[in-house]
Design a protein around this motif. Structure first.
Motif, PDB file in Angstrom:
ATOM      1  N   ILE A  93      -6.170 -22.134   3.143  1.00  0.00           N
ATOM      2  CA  ILE A  93      -5.606 -21.067   3.990  1.00  0.00           C
ATOM      3  C   ILE A  93      -4.778 -21.684   5.119  1.00  0.00           C
ATOM      4  O   ILE A  93      -3.670 -21.221   5.428  1.00  0.00           O
ATOM      5  CB  ILE A  93      -6.734 -20.179   4.582  1.00  0.00           C
ATOM      6  N   ASN A 114      -1.477 -22.872   3.842  1.00  0.00           N
ATOM      7  CA  ASN A 114      -0.581 -21.718   3.677  1.00  0.00           C
ATOM      8  C   ASN A 114      -0.001 -21.277   5.023  1.00  0.00           C
ATOM      9  O   ASN A 114       1.200 -21.020   5.139  1.00  0.00           O
ATOM     10  CB  ASN A 114      -1.342 -20.547   3.041  1.00  0.00           C
ATOM     11  N   LEU A 115      -0.866 -21.190   6.019  1.00  0.00           N
ATOM     12  CA  LEU A 115      -0.399 -20.775   7.348  1.00  0.00           C
ATOM     13  C   LEU A 115       0.589 -21.786   7.913  1.00  0.00           C
ATOM     14  O   LEU A 115       1.585 -21.419   8.541  1.00  0.00           O
ATOM     15  CB  LEU A 115      -1.595 -20.616   8.294  1.00  0.00           C
ATOM     16  N   LEU A 164       3.933 -21.165   6.421  1.00  0.00           N
ATOM     17  CA  LEU A 164       4.586 -19.995   7.024  1.00  0.00           C
ATOM     18  C   LEU A 164       5.140 -20.349   8.399  1.00  0.00           C
ATOM     19  O   LEU A 164       6.252 -19.965   8.762  1.00  0.00           O
ATOM     20  CB  LEU A 164       3.593 -18.837   7.150  1.00  0.00           C
ATOM     21  N   ILE A 215       5.839  -8.837   7.639  1.00  0.00           N
ATOM     22  CA  ILE A 215       5.257  -8.833   6.290  1.00  0.00           C
ATOM     23  C   ILE A 215       4.236  -9.963   6.146  1.00  0.00           C
ATOM     24  O   ILE A 215       3.120  -9.754   5.659  1.00  0.00           O
ATOM     25  CB  ILE A 215       6.364  -8.954   5.222  1.00  0.00           C
ATOM     26  N   SER A 216       4.614 -11.160   6.583  1.00  0.00           N
ATOM     27  CA  SER A 216       3.676 -12.278   6.461  1.00  0.00           C
ATOM     28  C   SER A 216       2.444 -12.050   7.343  1.00  0.00           C
ATOM     29  O   SER A 216       1.317 -12.391   6.963  1.00  0.00           O
ATOM     30  CB  SER A 216       4.354 -13.606   6.810  1.00  0.00           C
ATOM     31  N   VAL A 237       0.210  -9.429   5.478  1.00  0.00           N
ATOM     32  CA  VAL A 237      -0.531  -9.997   4.339  1.00  0.00           C
ATOM     33  C   VAL A 237      -1.631 -10.941   4.847  1.00  0.00           C
ATOM     34  O   VAL A 237      -2.742 -10.956   4.302  1.00  0.00           O
ATOM     35  CB  VAL A 237       0.431 -10.729   3.365  1.00  0.00           C
ATOM     36  N   THR A 238      -1.339 -11.693   5.912  1.00  0.00           N
ATOM     37  CA  THR A 238      -2.362 -12.578   6.489  1.00  0.00           C
ATOM     38  C   THR A 238      -3.526 -11.755   7.047  1.00  0.00           C
ATOM     39  O   THR A 238      -4.697 -12.113   6.860  1.00  0.00           O
ATOM     40  CB  THR A 238      -1.748 -13.454   7.598  1.00  0.00           C
ATOM     41  N   LEU A 242      -5.619 -10.579   4.231  1.00  0.00           N
ATOM     42  CA  LEU A 242      -6.462 -11.680   3.744  1.00  0.00           C
ATOM     43  C   LEU A 242      -7.688 -11.864   4.641  1.00  0.00           C
ATOM     44  O   LEU A 242      -8.820 -12.012   4.150  1.00  0.00           O
ATOM     45  CB  LEU A 242      -5.656 -12.989   3.702  1.00  0.00           C
ATOM     46  N   LEU A 277     -10.150  -8.951   4.079  1.00  0.00           N
ATOM     47  CA  LEU A 277     -10.864  -9.086   2.806  1.00  0.00           C
ATOM     48  C   LEU A 277     -11.887 -10.224   2.858  1.00  0.00           C
ATOM     49  O   LEU A 277     -13.006 -10.091   2.355  1.00  0.00           O
ATOM     50  CB  LEU A 277      -9.862  -9.327   1.665  1.00  0.00           C
ATOM     51  N   THR A 278     -11.497 -11.330   3.482  1.00  0.00           N
ATOM     52  CA  THR A 278     -12.404 -12.480   3.582  1.00  0.00           C
ATOM     53  C   THR A 278     -13.641 -12.126   4.398  1.00  0.00           C
ATOM     54  O   THR A 278     -14.777 -12.427   3.993  1.00  0.00           O
ATOM     55  CB  THR A 278     -11.670 -13.683   4.219  1.00  0.00           C
ATOM     56  N   TYR A 321      -3.049 -15.058  -1.752  1.00  0.00           N
ATOM     57  CA  TYR A 321      -2.340 -15.461  -0.534  1.00  0.00           C
ATOM     58  C   TYR A 321      -1.389 -16.625  -0.824  1.00  0.00           C
ATOM     59  O   TYR A 321      -0.251 -16.633  -0.359  1.00  0.00           O
ATOM     60  CB  TYR A 321      -3.370 -15.837   0.533  1.00  0.00           C
ATOM     61  N   PHE A 355       1.530 -15.329  -2.641  1.00  0.00           N
ATOM     62  CA  PHE A 355       2.422 -14.611  -1.727  1.00  0.00           C
ATOM     63  C   PHE A 355       3.268 -15.580  -0.907  1.00  0.00           C
ATOM     64  O   PHE A 355       4.481 -15.397  -0.756  1.00  0.00           O
ATOM     65  CB  PHE A 355       1.607 -13.707  -0.788  1.00  0.00           C
TER      66      PHE A 355
END
Lengths: 88, 178
Positions: A24, A27-28, A31, A40-41, A44-45, A48, A51-52, B80, B83
């Motif tokens: 994660i 990914n961050l 970005l 948008i990002s 979606v973050t 996430l 949900l986590t 993720y 994406f």
């Protein structure tokens, strides 16, 4: 016979969580590095994270009454030979 | 870091537009992840039918919960990551150049660029039902530079983008001919 307490399984789960967090963060970092910090990002973050947290909370709730000291047999010679070579 | 630093913007340069894949092209991925998320429900229902005592077993229950927890977290992580890969695969159009940021996967990125004055021909095409409905398609750019062809995939309003690139290229050519 080789037995381990049930909480040993939690160590594997925590190791998985560590890998999860590392990915994660990668990914961050992507970005952030590419200047893709848009609505948008962010949305979606946020999804996430929600949900986590939900999955972790559900896991915690479902396992709240678990007896973690319970032994698990991971090896028993009788599984191969048909009878135990080492008496308990 | 912002986009300006990421592309090492020149003093006289400004970003005209940033092009990403059309959001509609991400819908199949969302659909796949929804199916993956629904699968454990079916599996648990089937196990309940076949082995009614399994899920109340003192050992199987916590192992099952941990397994499905890891499964759902994995789905979240893959979603993720997918994406981010999808979102970072982009094209940056400035008044001087076109920069292609090709994000193949999380650990693989290729950045290539072409000067606008090297552009020879630009083609936009929209093929198919969904591209026609949602107005997205490919823009192909032929160049005289070392990278002979640039393709902007699944761009929103490809015909408008083609016209924009052509206008910018003409302006940049005038600037270089001065």
């Amino acid at each position: 016979m080789v037995t381990i307490p049930l909480y040993y399984i939690l160590f594997a789960y925590f190791a998985f969580l560590l890998i999860f967090v590392i990915f994660i963060l990668v990914n961050l970092a992507h970005l952030f590095h590419t200047g893709a910090l848009t609505f948008i990002s962010f949305a979606v973050t946020a999804l996430l994270v929600i949900l986590t947290v939900f999955v972790l909370f559900a896991t915690y709730t479902l396992l709240a009454d678990t007896y973690w000291q319970m032994p698990i047999t991971i090896w028993d010679p009788s599984w191969i030979g048909g009878s135990s070579l080492m008496p308990i | 870091m912002n986009l300006v630093r990421f592309i090492a913007k020149k003093i006289y340069e400004h970003i005209v537009t940033t092009v990403r894949h059309h959001p509609v092209t991400f819908l199949p991925t969302i659909f796949i992840f929804l199916i993956l998320a629904a699968m454990p429900i079916g599996v648990v229902g089937m196990l309940n039918q076949l082995y009614p005592t399994l899920l109340i077993n003192d050992l199987a229950y916590p192992l099952g919960v941990l397994f499905f927890s890891a499964y759902y977290l994995s789905i979240c992580l893959f979603f993720y990551s997918y994406f981010v890969t999808f979102y970072l695969d982009m094209w940056i159009v400035t008044n001087d150049r076109l920069i292609d940021v090709y994000q193949k996967n999380l650990f693989s990125r290729t950045i290539s660029e072409l000067d606008l004055y090297q552009i020879q021909d630009v083609t936009s095409d929209v093929h198919g039902l969904f591209p026609s409905i949602f107005n997205y398609g490919n823009v192909t750019i032929q160049t005289a530079g070392p990278v002979p062809k640039f393709i902007i995939h699944n761009a929103h309003r490809p015909h408008k983008l083609r016209q924009l690139v052509l206008d910018l290229a003409a302006e940049d050519k005038r600037h270089h001919n001065k």
